[in-house]
Design an enzyme around this catalytic site. Structure first.
Site, PDB file in Angstrom:
ATOM      1  CD1 TRP A 103      -1.721  -3.072   1.865  1.00  0.00           C
ATOM      2  CD2 TRP A 103      -3.024  -1.555   0.180  1.00  0.00           C
ATOM      3  NE1 TRP A 103      -2.813  -3.416   1.786  1.00  0.00           N
ATOM      4  CE2 TRP A 103      -3.136  -2.400   0.186  1.00  0.00           C
ATOM      5  CE3 TRP A 103      -3.393  -0.921  -1.003  1.00  0.00           C
ATOM      6  CZ2 TRP A 103      -4.530  -3.367  -0.545  1.00  0.00           C
ATOM      7  CZ3 TRP A 103      -4.318  -1.741  -1.897  1.00  0.00           C
ATOM      8  CH2 TRP A 103      -4.516  -2.498  -1.458  1.00  0.00           C
ATOM      9  CG  ASP A 172      -3.301   3.866   4.169  1.00  0.00           C
ATOM     10  OD1 ASP A 172      -4.398   3.188   4.190  1.00  0.00           O
ATOM     11  OD2 ASP A 172      -3.117   2.604   3.029  1.00  0.00           O
ATOM     12  CE  LYS A 196      -8.472  -3.989   4.119  1.00  0.00           C
ATOM     13  NZ  LYS A 196      -7.864  -2.683   3.673  1.00  0.00           N
TER      14      LYS A 196
HETATM   15  C1  LIG Z   1      -6.940  -2.360   2.158  1.00  0.00           C
HETATM   16  C2  LIG Z   1      -5.937  -1.116   1.856  1.00  0.00           C
HETATM   17  C3  LIG Z   1      -5.835   0.023   0.875  1.00  0.00           C
HETATM   18  C4  LIG Z   1      -7.358  -0.350   0.266  1.00  0.00           C
HETATM   19  O1  LIG Z   1      -8.477   0.306   0.186  1.00  0.00           O
HETATM   20  P1  LIG Z   1      -8.863   0.614  -1.055  1.00  0.00           P
HETATM   21  O2  LIG Z   1     -10.480   1.398  -0.022  1.00  0.00           O
HETATM   22  O3  LIG Z   1      -9.428  -0.515  -0.901  1.00  0.00           O
HETATM   23  O4  LIG Z   1      -8.926   1.182  -2.114  1.00  0.00           O
HETATM   24  C5  LIG Z   1      -4.819   0.827   1.627  1.00  0.00           C
HETATM   25  N1  LIG Z   1      -4.329   1.129   2.263  1.00  0.00           N
HETATM   26  C6  LIG Z   1      -4.452  -0.289   3.181  1.00  0.00           C
HETATM   27  C7  LIG Z   1      -2.718  -0.081   4.747  1.00  0.00           C
HETATM   28  C8  LIG Z   1      -5.135  -1.415   3.230  1.00  0.00           C
HETATM   29  O5  LIG Z   1      -5.171  -2.217   4.601  1.00  0.00           O
END
Ligand SMILES: *Cc1c(COP(=O)(O)O)cnc(C)c1O
Length: 361
Positions: A103, A172, A196
């Site tokens: 990511w 993030d 998540k």
């Molecule tokens: C799942 C995830 C993403 C991607 O998320 P989307 O909402 O599908 O764009 C980005 N960063 C992390 C740390 C993730 O776990």
């Protein structure tokens, strides 16, 4: 009704059963409206209350002061990979990124697509992303430092956040937001896809500090500017109504049933300790991530052979435990144990792991 499984999916992931039951109970007639939440106007008093409640709860759970704005966007965390540099990295300046996995790599790529000046100041790529880099020196004039607080795929997590000596930190937090308390003040912006740890897919939580808004260029497209969402309280256009509604129920559960973020964090530690202990005490399983970088949310581990791993995932499923296959890019096994995964589910998995190791070890 078929029995529900213990769900260890990485995302979309488990939601608390009481939340699902509440959604079901009020689905056909939301608060006396005679409509479901998916049918009411986003300009109605019913939805006003929902989004207001979501924002209030996010602020309270994370202890955000009045400098921080809370908004809900669409486009997933992936959209933030491009919006962050577009809005917050002025031309002529550079930003620091720490590369801790898939990511983070994508976030770096999206910044570079815009010809932004990006310094990767630390990376664990040579360690196959199985650890969090230490002793990082940041560029003194960086516009911001970007990190990924929890690396969902390899199962690593920042145990504490780096001291950036006043440079705004951007994280993030898609896979560990609301899993543990932290001091929000060093953060210029935090983002998290909801699917998540917060609710269903479709909404991205963005927390942005007031001083960051001054950087937003006037000439960006309206839908790509943070100021648009802050000025209109996430309601410039139709927000992801259902996702926001569920997020607000999940946060109510976190506050009122679990008892708040400290309690949530203690429970998360307890779950992760149980699982890592089950891995470490045998020679059969081996933890994938380095010990001091282990994630409390995504527990990654290997078995002695790929064949045994396939067998493990299948047998677990036959025993009512799903989502244990590692990410397609890494293989192995992964148990995602976000906030909503119960202690009971983790205990069931630990019991199963012991039995499986005895039979096949
Ligand atoms: C799942 C995830 C993403 C991607 O998320 P989307 O909402 O599908 O764009 C980005 N960063 C992390 C740390 C993730 O776990």
């Amino acid at each position: 009704m078929k029995d529900r499984i213990h769900n260890f999916n990485a995302g979309p992931a488990a939601l608390p059963l009481p939340v699902l039951e509440e959604i079901q109970a009020e689905f056909l007639d939301f608060k006396g409206s005679g409509m479901s939440i998916t049918e009411v106007s986003h300009r109605s008093k019913w939805f006003d209350d929902v989004i207001e409640n979501a924002v209030v709860r996010v602020r309270r759970v994370l202890d955000l002061d009045e400098r921080f704005h809370v908004v809900f966007l669409q486009g997933g965390a992936s959209m933030q990979f491009c919006m962050v540099p577009m809005n917050l990295l002025p031309d002529g300046q550079s930003a620091d990124y720490v590369n801790t996995g898939t990511w983070a790599t994508k976030a770096i790529k999206e910044a570079r697509i815009q010809a932004k000046d990006v310094n990767v100041v630390a990376s664990s790529e040579e360690q196959n992303f199985l650890c969090i880099p230490k002793d990082i020196s940041f560029s003194p004039h960086a516009a911001y430092v970007h990190i990924t607080s929890n690396n969902t795929i390899k199962g690593t997590q920042w145990a504490s956040f780096p001291d950036t000596t006043g440079i705004p930190l951007i994280s993030d937090m898609s896979s560990d937001i609301m899993s543990r308390p932290f001091d929000p003040s060093p953060f210029g912006l935090i983002y998290a896809g909801a699917q998540k740890n917060l609710g269903p897919a479709g909404a991205t939580l963005v927390i942005i500090r007031q001083d960051m808004l001054e950087r937003v260029p006037q000439d960006l497209p309206t839908m790509l500017k943070y100021t648009t969402f802050v000025e209109k309280n996430s309601m410039f256009n139709t927000p992801p109504c259902f996702a926001v509604y569920v997020i607000q129920l999940v946060l109510k559960w976190l506050e009122e049933t679990v008892g708040g973020l400290e309690k949530m964090a203690a429970l998360n530690r307890q779950k992760a300790n149980l699982l890592y202990h089950a891995i470490d005490k045998t020679g059969f399983y081996s933890g994938a991530a380095e010990k001091d970088s282990r994630s409390l949310m995504n527990v990654t581990f290997r078995l002695p052979s790929e064949e045994l791993e396939r067998h493990f995932v299948q047998q677990a499923m036959d025993n009512g435990m799903g989502g244990l296959k590692g990410h397609r890019s890494v293989g192995g096994c992964r148990a995602s144990i976000y906030n909503s995964t119960s202690l009971e589910a983790v205990k069931a998995l630990v019991d199963f792991m012991e039995e499986f190791a005895q039979k096949h070890g």
